[in-house]
Design a protein around this motif. Structure first.
Motif, PDB file in Angstrom:
ATOM      1  N   GLU A 144      20.657  14.317  -6.011  1.00  0.00           N
ATOM      2  CA  GLU A 144      20.126  14.052  -7.356  1.00  0.00           C
ATOM      3  C   GLU A 144      20.487  15.183  -8.309  1.00  0.00           C
ATOM      4  O   GLU A 144      20.734  14.961  -9.495  1.00  0.00           O
ATOM      5  N   GLY A 145      20.507  16.395  -7.780  1.00  0.00           N
ATOM      6  CA  GLY A 145      20.850  17.547  -8.607  1.00  0.00           C
ATOM      7  C   GLY A 145      22.253  17.406  -9.188  1.00  0.00           C
ATOM      8  O   GLY A 145      22.472  17.637 -10.387  1.00  0.00           O
ATOM      9  N   LEU A 146      23.198  17.007  -8.348  1.00  0.00           N
ATOM     10  CA  LEU A 146      24.581  16.836  -8.824  1.00  0.00           C
ATOM     11  C   LEU A 146      24.651  15.773  -9.913  1.00  0.00           C
ATOM     12  O   LEU A 146      25.306  15.962 -10.947  1.00  0.00           O
ATOM     13  N   VAL A 147      23.966  14.667  -9.684  1.00  0.00           N
ATOM     14  CA  VAL A 147      23.991  13.582 -10.668  1.00  0.00           C
ATOM     15  C   VAL A 147      23.364  14.051 -11.984  1.00  0.00           C
ATOM     16  O   VAL A 147      23.944  13.865 -13.064  1.00  0.00           O
ATOM     17  N   TYR A 148      22.203  14.697 -11.891  1.00  0.00           N
ATOM     18  CA  TYR A 148      21.514  15.114 -13.116  1.00  0.00           C
ATOM     19  C   TYR A 148      22.364  16.089 -13.929  1.00  0.00           C
ATOM     20  O   TYR A 148      22.545  15.911 -15.133  1.00  0.00           O
ATOM     21  N   VAL A 149      22.900  17.115 -13.281  1.00  0.00           N
ATOM     22  CA  VAL A 149      23.629  18.118 -14.070  1.00  0.00           C
ATOM     23  C   VAL A 149      24.917  17.541 -14.667  1.00  0.00           C
ATOM     24  O   VAL A 149      25.305  17.925 -15.779  1.00  0.00           O
ATOM     25  N   ALA A 150      25.554  16.606 -13.958  1.00  0.00           N
ATOM     26  CA  ALA A 150      26.757  15.983 -14.535  1.00  0.00           C
ATOM     27  C   ALA A 150      26.382  15.219 -15.810  1.00  0.00           C
ATOM     28  O   ALA A 150      27.008  15.395 -16.865  1.00  0.00           O
ATOM     29  N   LEU A 151      25.344  14.396 -15.727  1.00  0.00           N
ATOM     30  CA  LEU A 151      24.935  13.606 -16.899  1.00  0.00           C
ATOM     31  C   LEU A 151      24.461  14.519 -18.022  1.00  0.00           C
ATOM     32  O   LEU A 151      24.756  14.315 -19.203  1.00  0.00           O
ATOM     33  N   GLN A 152      23.704  15.538 -17.656  1.00  0.00           N
ATOM     34  CA  GLN A 152      23.101  16.425 -18.653  1.00  0.00           C
ATOM     35  C   GLN A 152      24.148  17.279 -19.382  1.00  0.00           C
ATOM     36  O   GLN A 152      24.065  17.466 -20.597  1.00  0.00           O
ATOM     37  N   LEU A 187      33.630  21.682 -19.959  1.00  0.00           N
ATOM     38  CA  LEU A 187      34.148  22.205 -18.684  1.00  0.00           C
ATOM     39  C   LEU A 187      33.063  22.200 -17.610  1.00  0.00           C
ATOM     40  O   LEU A 187      33.340  21.952 -16.426  1.00  0.00           O
ATOM     41  N   HIS A 188      31.822  22.461 -18.019  1.00  0.00           N
ATOM     42  CA  HIS A 188      30.715  22.400 -17.042  1.00  0.00           C
ATOM     43  C   HIS A 188      30.553  20.974 -16.525  1.00  0.00           C
ATOM     44  O   HIS A 188      30.376  20.733 -15.332  1.00  0.00           O
ATOM     45  N   TYR A 189      30.636  20.041 -17.465  1.00  0.00           N
ATOM     46  CA  TYR A 189      30.539  18.626 -17.089  1.00  0.00           C
ATOM     47  C   TYR A 189      31.620  18.268 -16.071  1.00  0.00           C
ATOM     48  O   TYR A 189      31.354  17.616 -15.054  1.00  0.00           O
ATOM     49  N   LEU A 190      32.856  18.713 -16.324  1.00  0.00           N
ATOM     50  CA  LEU A 190      33.961  18.344 -15.429  1.00  0.00           C
ATOM     51  C   LEU A 190      33.751  18.894 -14.016  1.00  0.00           C
ATOM     52  O   LEU A 190      34.056  18.230 -13.028  1.00  0.00           O
ATOM     53  N   PHE A 191      33.181  20.107 -13.917  1.00  0.00           N
ATOM     54  CA  PHE A 191      32.887  20.658 -12.583  1.00  0.00           C
ATOM     55  C   PHE A 191      31.911  19.740 -11.849  1.00  0.00           C
ATOM     56  O   PHE A 191      32.156  19.323 -10.709  1.00  0.00           O
ATOM     57  N   TYR A 192      30.824  19.416 -12.512  1.00  0.00           N
ATOM     58  CA  TYR A 192      29.783  18.634 -11.829  1.00  0.00           C
ATOM     59  C   TYR A 192      30.193  17.180 -11.616  1.00  0.00           C
ATOM     60  O   TYR A 192      29.847  16.575 -10.603  1.00  0.00           O
ATOM     61  N   ARG A 193      30.928  16.632 -12.576  1.00  0.00           N
ATOM     62  CA  ARG A 193      31.377  15.247 -12.411  1.00  0.00           C
ATOM     63  C   ARG A 193      32.276  15.142 -11.173  1.00  0.00           C
ATOM     64  O   ARG A 193      32.113  14.229 -10.361  1.00  0.00           O
ATOM     65  N   ASP A 194      33.193  16.092 -11.017  1.00  0.00           N
ATOM     66  CA  ASP A 194      34.139  15.996  -9.910  1.00  0.00           C
ATOM     67  C   ASP A 194      33.513  16.405  -8.580  1.00  0.00           C
ATOM     68  O   ASP A 194      33.875  15.864  -7.536  1.00  0.00           O
ATOM     69  N   ALA A 195      32.555  17.338  -8.613  1.00  0.00           N
ATOM     70  CA  ALA A 195      31.814  17.651  -7.371  1.00  0.00           C
ATOM     71  C   ALA A 195      31.039  16.407  -6.931  1.00  0.00           C
ATOM     72  O   ALA A 195      30.977  16.072  -5.746  1.00  0.00           O
ATOM     73  N   ASP A 242      21.623   8.852 -29.278  1.00  0.00           N
ATOM     74  CA  ASP A 242      20.664   7.754 -29.122  1.00  0.00           C
ATOM     75  C   ASP A 242      20.988   6.970 -27.848  1.00  0.00           C
ATOM     76  O   ASP A 242      21.902   7.336 -27.097  1.00  0.00           O
ATOM     77  N   LEU A 243      20.251   5.918 -27.618  1.00  0.00           N
ATOM     78  CA  LEU A 243      20.416   5.162 -26.367  1.00  0.00           C
ATOM     79  C   LEU A 243      21.803   4.530 -26.259  1.00  0.00           C
ATOM     80  O   LEU A 243      22.353   4.425 -25.167  1.00  0.00           O
ATOM     81  N   THR A 244      22.342   4.101 -27.398  1.00  0.00           N
ATOM     82  CA  THR A 244      23.667   3.484 -27.362  1.00  0.00           C
ATOM     83  C   THR A 244      24.735   4.521 -26.984  1.00  0.00           C
ATOM     84  O   THR A 244      25.638   4.235 -26.191  1.00  0.00           O
ATOM     85  N   ILE A 245      24.614   5.724 -27.525  1.00  0.00           N
ATOM     86  CA  ILE A 245      25.529   6.801 -27.128  1.00  0.00           C
ATOM     87  C   ILE A 245      25.331   7.098 -25.637  1.00  0.00           C
ATOM     88  O   ILE A 245      26.286   7.261 -24.873  1.00  0.00           O
ATOM     89  N   HIS A 246      24.068   7.150 -25.205  1.00  0.00           N
ATOM     90  CA  HIS A 246      23.746   7.412 -23.799  1.00  0.00           C
ATOM     91  C   HIS A 246      24.426   6.361 -22.903  1.00  0.00           C
ATOM     92  O   HIS A 246      25.005   6.695 -21.861  1.00  0.00           O
ATOM     93  N   HIS A 247      24.375   5.117 -23.325  1.00  0.00           N
ATOM     94  CA  HIS A 247      24.996   4.041 -22.554  1.00  0.00           C
ATOM     95  C   HIS A 247      26.526   4.102 -22.618  1.00  0.00           C
ATOM     96  O   HIS A 247      27.206   4.143 -21.604  1.00  0.00           O
ATOM     97  N   ASP A 248      27.055   4.109 -23.853  1.00  0.00           N
ATOM     98  CA  ASP A 248      28.510   3.963 -24.034  1.00  0.00           C
ATOM     99  C   ASP A 248      29.301   5.211 -23.654  1.00  0.00           C
ATOM    100  O   ASP A 248      30.452   5.103 -23.227  1.00  0.00           O
ATOM    101  N   GLN A 249      28.703   6.380 -23.868  1.00  0.00           N
ATOM    102  CA  GLN A 249      29.490   7.608 -23.689  1.00  0.00           C
ATOM    103  C   GLN A 249      29.114   8.402 -22.445  1.00  0.00           C
ATOM    104  O   GLN A 249      29.744   9.399 -22.130  1.00  0.00           O
ATOM    105  N   ILE A 250      28.026   7.971 -21.771  1.00  0.00           N
ATOM    106  CA  ILE A 250      27.623   8.692 -20.551  1.00  0.00           C
ATOM    107  C   ILE A 250      27.565   7.742 -19.351  1.00  0.00           C
ATOM    108  O   ILE A 250      28.333   7.871 -18.409  1.00  0.00           O
TER     109      ILE A 250
END
Ligand SMILES: [Fe+2]
Ligand SMILES: [Fe+2]
Length: 305
Positions: A144-152, A187-195, A242-250
């Protein structure tokens, strides 16, 4: 797979991603982005006057919230220590990440102090309140930690970036500050997304359970700031987040496209059910987000006609 095994199995990938990060991240200096020439024009003890710094209130609130979010760094560092451990390469990543994150609050605070865009007294009181409150995102395990930090990290990148874009019309210096910070978050996102992608390959069932829970309980790290609900509404109205950005871009690019939620194979029955609930939840976030955007547009059209 338990989380100790996961972190052990993922260590070579974390090492590779840390090396990649170090090879692409560029050194930068907060003091070079701050408009020092404005210091002489202001009296630090005079009451702050919003009228002297005209700006869309949503942009002001986003700056306030984004800085307070960065200020809470000690809690994020200790949470990541507990989630991923202090041994290298995870520990090495967390220490480097913490050092980079430290620059964000330095540069945004110095910029806000010099530009006068935000009431410095409210900002300091907000910082005290926020840091006394701590950080309480429910994160059950390392998956869950990996998922949360990637999204965040991605959410934070988008929020800083969009704040900067709107700030540009009032102050190009502010745009530069927010764009620089957003580039780090990417760059932080890319680390967590790929991990996380590597974790999905190792144990898709545990990762699907983690995605389902973290999307369900997701909150921005600034959610503990007093007045967050109201500020989040005006930030949504301004199109910063907003929620639409959360949906479409995350959710869609990361969970559906990058982690390929719908085509994962070999899931346990429990993970299979969680996948069904998650796909439904993402579709619901889309529907609710669009409904809220339409309502906001109607309200704006009503206000101007
Ligand atoms: Fe940051
Ligand atoms: Fe970050």
């Amino acid at each position: 797979m338990n989380e100790t095994d996961l972190l052990h199995e993922l260590a070579p990938e974390a090492e590779r991603l840390l090396e990649r990060h170090l090879s692409v991240s560029k050194e930068w200096f907060p003091h070079q982005l701050v408009p020092w020439d404005r210091a002489a024009k202001s009296d630090p003890r005079a009451p702050w006057d919003a009228a002297a710094h005209p700006m869309d209130e949503a942009v002001r609130q986003a700056l306030f919230l984004n800085l307070l979010t960065e200020d809470n760094l000690p809690y994020y560092t200790s949470k990541i220590d507990r989630m991923f451990g202090v041994d290298d390469p995870w520990g090495a990543w967390n220490r480097r990440w913490t050092a980079e994150e430290g620059r964000h609050s330095i540069v945004i605070r110095d910029y806000l102090t010099l530009s006068g865009a935000v009431d410095p007294v409210a900002l300091e009181r907000g910082r005290m309140q926020q840091m006394t409150h701590g950080f309480h995102q429910p994160i059950g395990n390392a998956f869950e930690g990996l998922v949360y930090v990637a999204l965040q990290e991605l959410a934070t990148r988008i929020s800083h970036r969009n704040t900067g874009k709107l700030l540009a019309q009032y102050d190009p210096d502010g745009y530069e500050v927010m764009a620089r910070v957003a580039a780090d978050e990417n760059l932080h996102y890319l680390f967590y997304r790929d991990a996380s992608t590597a974790a999905v390959a190792l144990d898709p069932s545990s990762m699907v359970l983690a995605m389902e829970r973290q999307v369900r309980v997701f909150e921005m790290p600034g959610a503990g700031v007093q007045g967050f609900g109201e500020m989040a509404k005006s930030i949504a109205r301004a199109g910063i987040y907003d929620l639409t950005i959360h949906h479409d871009q995350i959710l869609v690019p990361v969970i559906m496209r990058h982690w390929r939620l719908e085509s994962l194979e070999g899931l346990s029955p429990e993970a299979e059910q969680a996948r069904g609930r998650l796909v439904e939840r993402i579709a619901k976030i889309d529907r609710v987000g669009r409904r809220l955007s339409a309502k906001r547009e109607e309200a704006t059209a009503g206000a101007v006609s």
